[in-house]
Structures are given as C-alpha cells and as structure tokens.
Design a protein around this motif. Structure first.
Motif, PDB file in Angstrom:
ATOM      1  N   ASP A 149       0.937  -1.313  -0.028  1.00  0.00           N
ATOM      2  CA  ASP A 149      -0.109  -0.057   0.100  1.00  0.00           C
ATOM      3  C   ASP A 149       0.884   1.411   0.070  1.00  0.00           C
ATOM      4  O   ASP A 149       2.088   1.182   0.009  1.00  0.00           O
ATOM      5  N   ASP A 150       0.293   2.392   0.017  1.00  0.00           N
ATOM      6  CA  ASP A 150       0.776   3.858  -0.065  1.00  0.00           C
ATOM      7  C   ASP A 150       1.921   3.804   1.223  1.00  0.00           C
ATOM      8  O   ASP A 150       2.836   4.669   1.145  1.00  0.00           O
ATOM      9  N   GLU A 151       1.643   3.373   2.346  1.00  0.00           N
ATOM     10  CA  GLU A 151       2.391   3.333   3.492  1.00  0.00           C
ATOM     11  C   GLU A 151       3.552   2.314   3.623  1.00  0.00           C
ATOM     12  O   GLU A 151       4.386   2.441   4.652  1.00  0.00           O
ATOM     13  N   GLY A 152       3.670   1.578   2.638  1.00  0.00           N
ATOM     14  CA  GLY A 152       4.787   0.567   2.552  1.00  0.00           C
ATOM     15  C   GLY A 152       4.380  -0.386   3.151  1.00  0.00           C
ATOM     16  O   GLY A 152       5.273  -1.832   3.339  1.00  0.00           O
ATOM     17  N   ASN A 153       3.190  -1.019   3.775  1.00  0.00           N
ATOM     18  CA  ASN A 153       2.701  -2.317   4.165  1.00  0.00           C
ATOM     19  C   ASN A 153       2.465  -3.338   3.147  1.00  0.00           C
ATOM     20  O   ASN A 153       1.902  -2.664   2.152  1.00  0.00           O
ATOM     21  N   THR A 154       3.063  -4.518   3.153  1.00  0.00           N
ATOM     22  CA  THR A 154       2.682  -5.384   2.321  1.00  0.00           C
ATOM     23  C   THR A 154       1.800  -6.520   2.749  1.00  0.00           C
ATOM     24  O   THR A 154       1.896  -7.068   3.877  1.00  0.00           O
ATOM     25  N   ALA A 155       0.606  -7.029   1.874  1.00  0.00           N
ATOM     26  CA  ALA A 155      -0.062  -8.020   2.270  1.00  0.00           C
ATOM     27  C   ALA A 155       0.324  -9.242   1.360  1.00  0.00           C
ATOM     28  O   ALA A 155       0.447  -8.998   0.244  1.00  0.00           O
ATOM     29  N   VAL A 156       0.886 -10.133   2.177  1.00  0.00           N
ATOM     30  CA  VAL A 156       1.254 -11.605   1.395  1.00  0.00           C
ATOM     31  C   VAL A 156       0.029 -12.555   1.020  1.00  0.00           C
ATOM     32  O   VAL A 156      -0.793 -12.915   1.961  1.00  0.00           O
ATOM     33  N   VAL A 157      -0.055 -12.943  -0.141  1.00  0.00           N
ATOM     34  CA  VAL A 157      -1.268 -13.663  -0.717  1.00  0.00           C
ATOM     35  C   VAL A 157      -0.601 -14.969  -1.228  1.00  0.00           C
ATOM     36  O   VAL A 157       0.113 -14.811  -2.376  1.00  0.00           O
ATOM     37  N   THR A 158      -0.863 -15.864  -0.761  1.00  0.00           N
ATOM     38  CA  THR A 158      -0.311 -17.330  -1.225  1.00  0.00           C
ATOM     39  C   THR A 158      -1.167 -18.066  -2.156  1.00  0.00           C
ATOM     40  O   THR A 158      -2.258 -17.478  -2.461  1.00  0.00           O
ATOM     41  N   GLN A 159      -0.615 -19.091  -2.667  1.00  0.00           N
ATOM     42  CA  GLN A 159      -1.495 -19.657  -3.868  1.00  0.00           C
ATOM     43  C   GLN A 159      -2.827 -20.499  -3.032  1.00  0.00           C
ATOM     44  O   GLN A 159      -3.760 -20.606  -3.687  1.00  0.00           O
ATOM     45  N   THR A 160      -2.541 -20.797  -1.852  1.00  0.00           N
ATOM     46  CA  THR A 160      -3.679 -21.502  -1.080  1.00  0.00           C
ATOM     47  C   THR A 160      -4.854 -20.354  -0.796  1.00  0.00           C
ATOM     48  O   THR A 160      -5.896 -20.704  -1.058  1.00  0.00           O
ATOM     49  N   ASP A 161      -4.452 -19.137  -0.732  1.00  0.00           N
ATOM     50  CA  ASP A 161      -5.320 -18.094  -0.561  1.00  0.00           C
ATOM     51  C   ASP A 161      -6.071 -17.702  -1.819  1.00  0.00           C
ATOM     52  O   ASP A 161      -7.235 -17.675  -1.660  1.00  0.00           O
ATOM     53  N   LEU A 162      -5.541 -18.017  -2.813  1.00  0.00           N
ATOM     54  CA  LEU A 162      -5.956 -17.696  -4.201  1.00  0.00           C
ATOM     55  C   LEU A 162      -7.068 -18.631  -4.601  1.00  0.00           C
ATOM     56  O   LEU A 162      -8.112 -18.504  -5.113  1.00  0.00           O
ATOM     57  N   ALA A 163      -6.617 -20.017  -4.239  1.00  0.00           N
ATOM     58  CA  ALA A 163      -7.518 -21.065  -4.682  1.00  0.00           C
ATOM     59  C   ALA A 163      -8.557 -21.231  -3.664  1.00  0.00           C
ATOM     60  O   ALA A 163      -9.825 -21.614  -4.395  1.00  0.00           O
ATOM     61  N   GLY A 164      -8.875 -20.352  -2.625  1.00  0.00           N
ATOM     62  CA  GLY A 164     -10.046 -20.436  -1.972  1.00  0.00           C
ATOM     63  C   GLY A 164     -10.826 -19.212  -2.383  1.00  0.00           C
ATOM     64  O   GLY A 164     -11.938 -19.325  -1.647  1.00  0.00           O
ATOM     65  N   LEU A 165     -10.588 -18.392  -3.284  1.00  0.00           N
ATOM     66  CA  LEU A 165     -11.428 -17.426  -3.541  1.00  0.00           C
ATOM     67  C   LEU A 165     -12.794 -17.962  -4.348  1.00  0.00           C
ATOM     68  O   LEU A 165     -12.587 -19.057  -5.468  1.00  0.00           O
ATOM     69  N   PRO A 166     -13.803 -17.473  -4.310  1.00  0.00           N
ATOM     70  CA  PRO A 166     -14.967 -17.954  -4.687  1.00  0.00           C
ATOM     71  C   PRO A 166     -14.923 -17.378  -6.320  1.00  0.00           C
ATOM     72  O   PRO A 166     -14.917 -16.250  -6.740  1.00  0.00           O
ATOM     73  N   LEU A 167     -15.151 -18.622  -7.218  1.00  0.00           N
ATOM     74  CA  LEU A 167     -15.247 -18.315  -8.708  1.00  0.00           C
ATOM     75  C   LEU A 167     -16.620 -19.039  -9.166  1.00  0.00           C
ATOM     76  O   LEU A 167     -16.139 -20.196  -9.572  1.00  0.00           O
TER      77      LEU A 167
END
Length: 341
Positions: free
Chosen positions: A66-84
C-alpha cells in the motif's frame, strides 16, 4: 491440439459440456539473454531483498504494497480459496447483436468443441440459434484463477470464445481526436476513396507474412554460418504532410506502379504468347497465300500452253486446207488440157 480447459456452457437450464483450445499460435524466434563477449547464457535469480537469499519457486508468493509501505502477502492457497462461480462454467449472461460489442474489448481467441457425443445435440442447437438470430453471447469464464468477461460467437461450424476486457478497463479516449473544426473537401474524399480502391485491388490477406521475423532468421543464419549479415533496405518514414492533395495523388501513383509491377510478369508472358500466336497465324496465312498464287500461276500457264497448242493446231489445219485448195485448180487445168487434145 492440447486441451486448455474443460467445463460447460450454461444458459438457462441447458448445459453444453465443452473443451477449450487456443485458436492462436504465435510465431516468432525466441531470443535469450547472453553475454555479448562470449555468448554465455545469462540467468536471472530470485533473490529476496530482505534476507539476500535466493528463493526457490515453491516459496514465491504474491504481495500487494500500500501507499504506506505495508505488504499483504497472498499465497497460492489463498488464491485457490477465492469464490469463482465461473470456474468450470461458461456462464451466458445475455444474447446481444454483434454490433453492440466494441472490438477494443476483445482479447484472446479460443475454439470450443463438444466434450463428448452427448454434447453434440445441444452444441449444434446453440450454434444454429446464434446463426439464425445473428447474435453473440456475452459470458463469464475463469481461466488461470482469474475471472474474465468473454464473447461467445459462431465461426464456421465451431463456437469460439473471445476473452474480453471489462468495460472499466477501456481507457477514455477524450481529447485524442482532432478538433471538430477540421474538415475535408469533397475532392479530398474522392481521392482518398480512389487510393483505398487502388490499395485494395487483388488483396490477399493469407499471403501476408512477418518480414521482420524473416529478416531476423536470415541474420541468425548468417551469424551461425559466419557470413556477413545481409543488408536490408529500410523504407524512410514519410515527411510531414503539407499538401494533402499532392500526397494523395503521389500515393495513388505509387500504389498503381507497385500493382503494375506485380502484374507485369504474367501480363508480359500472356502478351508474348499472344504475339507468338499472331506470328504463327500470319506465317500460316502467308504460306497459304503463296501456295494459292503458285497454284493460280500454274493453272494460268497450263491454260496458256493449251491455248497456244490449240492455236498452232488451227494454223496447221488452215495451211493444210490452203495447200489442198491450191492443188485443185492445177489438177483441173491438167484435165482440161487432156480433153482439148
């Protein structure tokens, strides 16, 4: 052809099991990064900025800063759990006229084929309905963990799918067009139309080829064979247009010249054949006329000879008659003398 995706086309309560194949096969010569001094391959390593260590691919995740330099780490497991909802489904949203779809939104193209024999009937039903109504289907599909807008249409005997950009991904073109105060004259439109017609004569889209790739292949072959690199003429960029009418006329003349050169070879061959045929015909006619004259001359000579012989015969006959007539008085005189004694 390798299957890229399996799923079904869904509209209403109808489901059509299909397989998806890429319709595009991009060509091109793949070049690697090498050291220009010795040709050694250059490899890029995944190095972590925080620890300085090289990271294996299995430990590579995705992140957002984000603009403040904070990083959100998103793994492959997180992506696979998204509703599609459209993960294994081509979900038809609506059927619309094809002219409602802006070509700017079209992206990649794919072929859709029936997945099994049972899918043939509903597949053909959907295809023929789209044909008769001259419509296309707006759909959604999930490819490579990302949902995309897509267009379903008929191409020949197949259904094809075109992934599309979302409407808000098309950038606003405001301010890019020339001002509305700029106008063109009817003469300029007429010459521009003439140029378009000239450039469109005998156009064959399938004959086009990538000249850059061909030149690159020749260059690579020359380096591999240790030959001098071939020199290719590069067309100069056109100058700024000052006189639009003159530029249009020059373009028409140039297009006509190029078209004439392209057609010159077959036309010359055809003309040569016609000329040869003409010469052959003339030669035959001359021979026929000569033979006819010779025959006429012979006939005239024969007639003259016959006439001469006939005249000679008549002359001989006349002389013979005259001789006989001359002998008759002499004989009569002799007889008369004998009687007087």
């Amino acid at each position: 052809m390798r299957t890229m995706w399996k799923g079904a086309i869904g509209f209403g309560l109808v489901s059509v099991p299909v397989k998806l194949y890429s319709a595009i096969q991009e060509h091109g010569i793949r070049l690697h990064q090498v050291h220009d001094a010795d040709g050694g391959r250059i490899h890029l390593k995944r190095v972590c900025d925080a620890c300085g260590k090289e990271i294996d691919y299995e430990h590579v995740a995705r992140g957002f800063e984000d603009d403040e330099g904070n990083t959100a780490v998103v793994t492959q497991t997180d992506l696979a759990g998204l509703p599609l909802p459209s993960k294994k489904l081509i979900d038809v949203l609506a059927f619309v006229d094809s002219d409602r779809i802006d070509a700017l939104q079209l992206d990649n193209a794919y072929y859709l084929a029936p997945d099994n024999a049972a899918a043939n009937k509903p597949y053909v039903l959907l295809r023929e309905t789209l044909k008769q109504t001259e419509r296309v289907a707006v759909t959604k599909i999930a490819l490579r963990t990302r949902e995309s807008l897509a267009l379903l249409r008929v191409h020949g005997e197949l259904l094809t799918l075109h992934t599309m950009y979302w409407p808000d991904e098309i950038r606003d073109a405001g301010g890019l067009a020339p001002p509305s105060s700029v106008t063109v004259r009817p003469q300029e439109l007429k010459m521009a139309t003439s140029l378009m017609d000239t450039l469109s004569e005998d156009f064959d889209l399938s004959a086009l080829e990538d000249e850059y790739e061909i030149a690159l292949g020749e260059l690579i072959s020359a380096h591999l064979d240790h030959r001098p690199a071939p020199k290719k003429a590069v067309a100069a960029a056109p100058d700024n247009v000052i006189d639009l009418m003159a530029a249009l006329q020059a373009s028409i003349d140039d297009a006509g010249r190029k078209g004439g050169e392209a057609k010159a070879a077959p036309r010359a061959k055809k003309a040569a054949g016609a000329e040869q045929k003409k010469r052959t015909t003339a030669k035959k006619a001359t021979s026929s006329a000569t033979a006819k004259k010779t025959g006429t001359a012979k006939t005239a000579a024969a007639k003259k000879s016959t006439a001469t012989k006939s005249t000679a015969t008549k002359s001989t006959a006349t002389k013979s008659t005259a001789s006989k007539s001359a002998r008759k008085p002499a004989a009569a005189k002799k007889t008369s003398g004998r009687r007087a004694g």
